[in-house]
Structure formats: structure tokens, C-alpha cells
Scaffold this active site. Structure first.
Site, PDB file in Angstrom:
ATOM      1  N   TYR A   1      47.786  61.462  35.575  1.00 29.54           N
ATOM      2  CA  TYR A   1      49.113  60.919  35.273  1.00 29.54           C
ATOM      3  C   TYR A   1      49.180  60.401  33.839  1.00 29.54           C
ATOM      4  O   TYR A   1      48.236  59.765  33.355  1.00 29.54           O
ATOM      5  CB  TYR A   1      49.409  59.742  36.209  1.00 29.54           C
TER       6      TYR A   1
ATOM      7  N   ARG B   1      41.285  21.876  44.224  1.00 30.03           N
ATOM      8  CA  ARG B   1      41.826  22.979  45.026  1.00 30.03           C
ATOM      9  C   ARG B   1      41.999  22.511  46.468  1.00 30.03           C
ATOM     10  O   ARG B   1      43.096  22.384  46.954  1.00 30.03           O
ATOM     11  CB  ARG B   1      40.840  24.153  44.924  1.00 30.03           C
TER      12      ARG B   1
ATOM     13  N   MET C   1      46.341  57.537  43.408  1.00 24.91           N
ATOM     14  CA  MET C   1      46.288  56.864  44.711  1.00 24.91           C
ATOM     15  C   MET C   1      45.153  57.408  45.593  1.00 24.91           C
ATOM     16  O   MET C   1      44.452  56.643  46.258  1.00 24.91           O
ATOM     17  CB  MET C   1      47.625  57.031  45.437  1.00 24.91           C
TER      18      MET C   1
ATOM     19  N   LYS D   1      33.962  35.184  55.511  1.00 23.24           N
ATOM     20  CA  LYS D   1      35.417  35.284  55.381  1.00 23.24           C
ATOM     21  C   LYS D   1      35.790  36.683  54.886  1.00 23.24           C
ATOM     22  O   LYS D   1      34.922  37.447  54.444  1.00 23.24           O
ATOM     23  CB  LYS D   1      35.914  34.207  54.417  1.00 23.24           C
TER      24      LYS D   1
HETATM   25  C1  LIG Z   1      33.776  31.554  49.540  1.00 21.27           C
HETATM   26  C2  LIG Z   1      33.124  30.243  49.630  1.00 21.27           C
HETATM   27  C3  LIG Z   1      31.718  30.150  49.663  1.00 21.27           C
HETATM   28  C4  LIG Z   1      30.821  31.343  49.442  1.00 21.27           C
HETATM   29  O1  LIG Z   1      30.797  31.607  48.060  1.00 21.27           O
HETATM   30  P1  LIG Z   1      29.901  32.772  47.448  1.00 21.27           P
HETATM   31  O2  LIG Z   1      30.016  32.598  45.988  1.00 21.27           O
HETATM   32  O3  LIG Z   1      30.510  34.051  47.934  1.00 21.27           O
HETATM   33  O4  LIG Z   1      28.532  32.588  47.961  1.00 21.27           O
HETATM   34  C5  LIG Z   1      31.147  28.909  49.887  1.00 21.27           C
HETATM   35  N1  LIG Z   1      31.920  27.806  50.017  1.00 21.27           N
HETATM   36  C6  LIG Z   1      33.267  27.854  49.950  1.00 21.27           C
HETATM   37  C7  LIG Z   1      34.056  26.604  50.069  1.00 21.27           C
HETATM   38  C8  LIG Z   1      33.914  29.079  49.728  1.00 21.27           C
HETATM   39  O5  LIG Z   1      35.246  29.113  49.632  1.00 21.27           O
END
Ligand SMILES: *Cc1c(COP(=O)(O)O)cnc(C)c1O
Length: 370
Positions: free
Chosen positions: A266, A145, A314, A50
């Protein structure tokens, strides 16, 4: 020969036009994946890619993992799934954030598998697909969640909707996997084992990166590592067994001398306690380097650890190179790499390495090496 040389020149020119350079080591990604796969031979090792493969670039990372033998991928969104499908025509691709209302057609068009996270999603997918398209069922064991509650899932044991929704995988996600002694981890593992027992014909998946370090029976059939594939430490506080993947280097634009009492940057947030040599780097928070590392981050110049001074701008960062004789105009400073691993950089910025990776910018030259 001539064309190789002109390519090298173009590359040098191209690099000179940018302030910094990000190198992504694909062979390290695949070595990390192979390591996890070898350590859990009874389970399949998938990959979570992702957020553009944790900022490392899905287009390069996903095919490299496929070539290494990875067959199951996870992304967060439908759009990411569509991008992954274009790169991985034969992979199983699960979409963690589930089925958006009315989204079934798009999922089917790209052969994507939603990770169904509520009774509503389950019913909608079942009605749209009638068992013809696989999907996963997410059960929430403590995160609150995404996912069905444990009792809700247990009540579906033997229910025909599971087959009508094409469920082939049941999964849950750990709250504090990186703290194996946290009682919540044991509680979740126990709850998930009950869920799993209620669906004996489904494959099961619980372990993210840190979860891959749990006992065999808590790792189940399919591992879902993300962070540690990209060099993150799955066991904070212990030596990191993973190979580093990203290296971020910026060009030194200027070196200057300041007198005791002078300030820099800054709002004058740093004042020289004595005469100092400063270097200005061609990279700032617009490149994804966190501004919260102001006055606390470091970069390496010629192997010397140099503190960042004042507020990060920046496009620019000021370093104290008093003890780094190699610092010169046109030289290089390493912001991520060697002793500055992503966990260390995250800590200096008051955040985690995950945020450092996913914030990696697009303004610098990106180079994938294999
Ligand atoms: C992001 C995610 C993972 C991977 O988690 P890591 O800690 O990056 O290995 C696995 N399962 C779900 C549901 C996630 O949202």
C-alpha cells in the site's frame, strides 16, 4: 496408530487452513518461574497472568504454573479472576485493579482477593466482609496510578479497618524497575520499607519481573513477575537469562521477482534499489503483528534475517528474501523466535515486548507444547 495418524492429518489440514502458527512453550514458562523461585528462596514466587497470561493463553499457562508449584496468582480484572478461579480452584488469586463499586459479592462468590487501592475500596470491602475474606492493600510509592498514598497508609497502622478488611498483603509497584540505577527505584524501595515496618504482621510484595533482580531486602515476601515468565528480558541491556516462550511462524504464500524501481505494498512505501526477490507472508496486523514495524521489522527464512518491506497489510507482510534461497511457496517464515526475541520485535515496532505479547492474535493456530 491409525488414530494418531488421522489426528496428525487433521492437524496438518487444520494448520493449512490458517495463515500462521503460534507455539507457546509451557515448559519454558515453568522453567522461567522455577528459576525466579530458586533465585529468591526467602520469598514466595507468584505469577502475574493478566491479559490472558500476557497473550500466551491463561487456560494452558495457569494450570502449568500450578503444577510447577506456583500458588499465588495476579490478574487485572474481576472477569480475569473468575476465569483463573475456574482453572485454579485452590490458588490465592489477587485482582490488581481493585474493587469496583458494589463488586464485593462477586469477589466473595469466586474467592478472589481484591488489591484495594483507595480508602473507599478499603472501607467498602471491610463493610461487606467483616474480616472474613482476604485482600491486599496497594500503596502508591511513586506511580500515582493505583494505591493509597504513603502517608495515608502509614496513618492506618494499628487501625482496626485493616483486620476488618482481611488485609494479608501490602504491596507497591515500581516505576522504573528495569533501570535499577534510577534514583526513583531507591526512593520507592525506601518508602515501601517504611510502609512495611508499619504493618509488621502483613506479608509484603514489591518486585515485578525486573524487581526480582533487586537486592534481597527490596524483594520482600512475594514476587510478582509477569513479563519475564513469558520470555521477556528483566534486565534490558544484559543477556536475557529467561527461556523464550512464544514462536510465531507464518506461511509463505508466494515468491516473486521485482525489477529495480518497482514498489511494493500500500502507498508504495518501499522501492526496489535493484532487482529483488520478495516473499508474501500469510500474516498481518489483524493477527497482532504491529503495523508500526513496517519497513523496520524482520523475519527469518531458513535462518536468514529478511527485512519486511513497505507497509504491513491487514493479512499480509512482504519480505525481502533475495538472500534466503530456502524461501518458497508453502515454506515458513519465523516472525518471533530464535534471534527475533520479543524484546527485539518490540523495538523494531517502536514499542516494548509486553505489547507484542499482549497483542498476539487469535486468528492463527495456537499450539501449547510441554
Ligand atoms: C503487571 C504488573 C506486574 C507484573 O509486571 P511485569 O513487569 O510484567 O513483571 C506486577 N505488579 C503489578 C501491580 C502489575 O500491574
Amino acid at each position: 496408530m491409525a488414530s494418531a495418524q488421522s489426528t496428525a492429518e487433521t492437524t496438518a489440514q487444520h494448520r493449512a487452513g490458517h495463515g500462521a502458527r503460534l507455539t507457546v512453550d509451557l515448559s519454558a514458562v515453568t522453567a522461567n518461574w522455577r528459576r525466579l523461585a530458586a533465585h529468591a528462596p526467602q520469598a514466595e514466587c507468584g505469577a502475574v497472568v493478566k491479559a490472558d497470561a500476557y497473550g500466551c493463553g491463561l487456560a494452558a499457562v495457569a494450570p502449568a504454573l500450578w503444577r510447577a508449584g506456583c500458588r499465588t496468582f495476579f490478574v487485572a480484572h474481576l472477569s480475569e479472576g473468575i476465569a483463573a478461579r475456574a482453572l485454579l480452584p485452590e490458588a490465592a488469586i489477587y485482582v490488581l485493579n481493585g474493587l469496583p463499586p458494589g463488586g464485593a459479592e462477586a469477589f466473595r462468590a469466586h474467592a478472589l482477593r481484591p488489591v484495594l487501592g483507595s480508602g473507599e475500596e478499603l472501607a467498602e470491602w471491610a463493610a461487606a466482609t467483616q474480616g472474613a475474606s482476604p485482600a491486599a492493600l496497594h500503596v502508591d510509592t511513586g506511580m500515582n496510578r493505583l494505591g493509597l498514598r504513603v502517608e495515608e497508609a502509614l496513618a492506618l497502622s494499628g487501625d482496626p479497618v485493616i483486620a476488618r478488611a482481611g488485609i494479608d498483603l501490602v504491596m507497591s509497584h515500581l516505576v522504573s524497575a528495569e533501570q535499577p540505577d534510577d534514583p526513583l527505584t531507591a526512593h520507592q524501595a525506601e518508602a515501601f520499607a517504611r510502609v512495611r515496618a508499619a504493618f509488621p504482621h502483613l506479608r509484603a510484595s514489591l518486585a515485578n519481573s525486573s524487581g526480582t533482580c533487586l537486592a534481597d531486602d527490596a524483594r520482600h515476601d512475594l514476587l510478582r513477575p509477569g513479563y519475564c515468565l513469558f520470555g521477556g528480558n528483566p534486565e534490558p541491556g544484559r543477556a536475557n537469562p529467561m527461556r523464550p516462550v512464544v514462536r510465531l511462524e507464518a506461511t509463505i504464500l508466494q515468491v516473486r521477482q521485482v525489477e529495480a524501481g518497482e514498489t511494493c505494498g500500500y502507498n508504495a512505501r518501499w522501492r526496489a534499489p535493484a532487482p529483488r526477490r520478495l516473499a508474501t507472508l500469510s500474516l498481518g496486523y489483524a493477527d497482532g503483528y504491529p503495523r508500526s514495524a513496517s519497513n523496520s521489522g524482520h523475519a527469518l527464512v531458513g535462518g536468514v534475517l529478511c527485512p519486511m518491506l513497505g507497509l504491513i497489510s491487514m493479512d499480509l507482510i512482504i519480505l525481502d528474501v533475495t538472500h534466503a534461497p530456502e524461501a518458497r511457496r508453502g515454506g515458513t517464515a519465523t516472525l518471533i523466535g530464535d534471534s527475533l526475541d520479543i524484546d527485539t520485535v518490540g523495538q523494531a515496532a517502536g514499542t516494548i515486548g509486553y505489547e507484542i505479547l499482549t497483542g498476539l492474535g487469535s486468528r492463527y493456530v495456537r499450539i501449547a507444547i510441554e
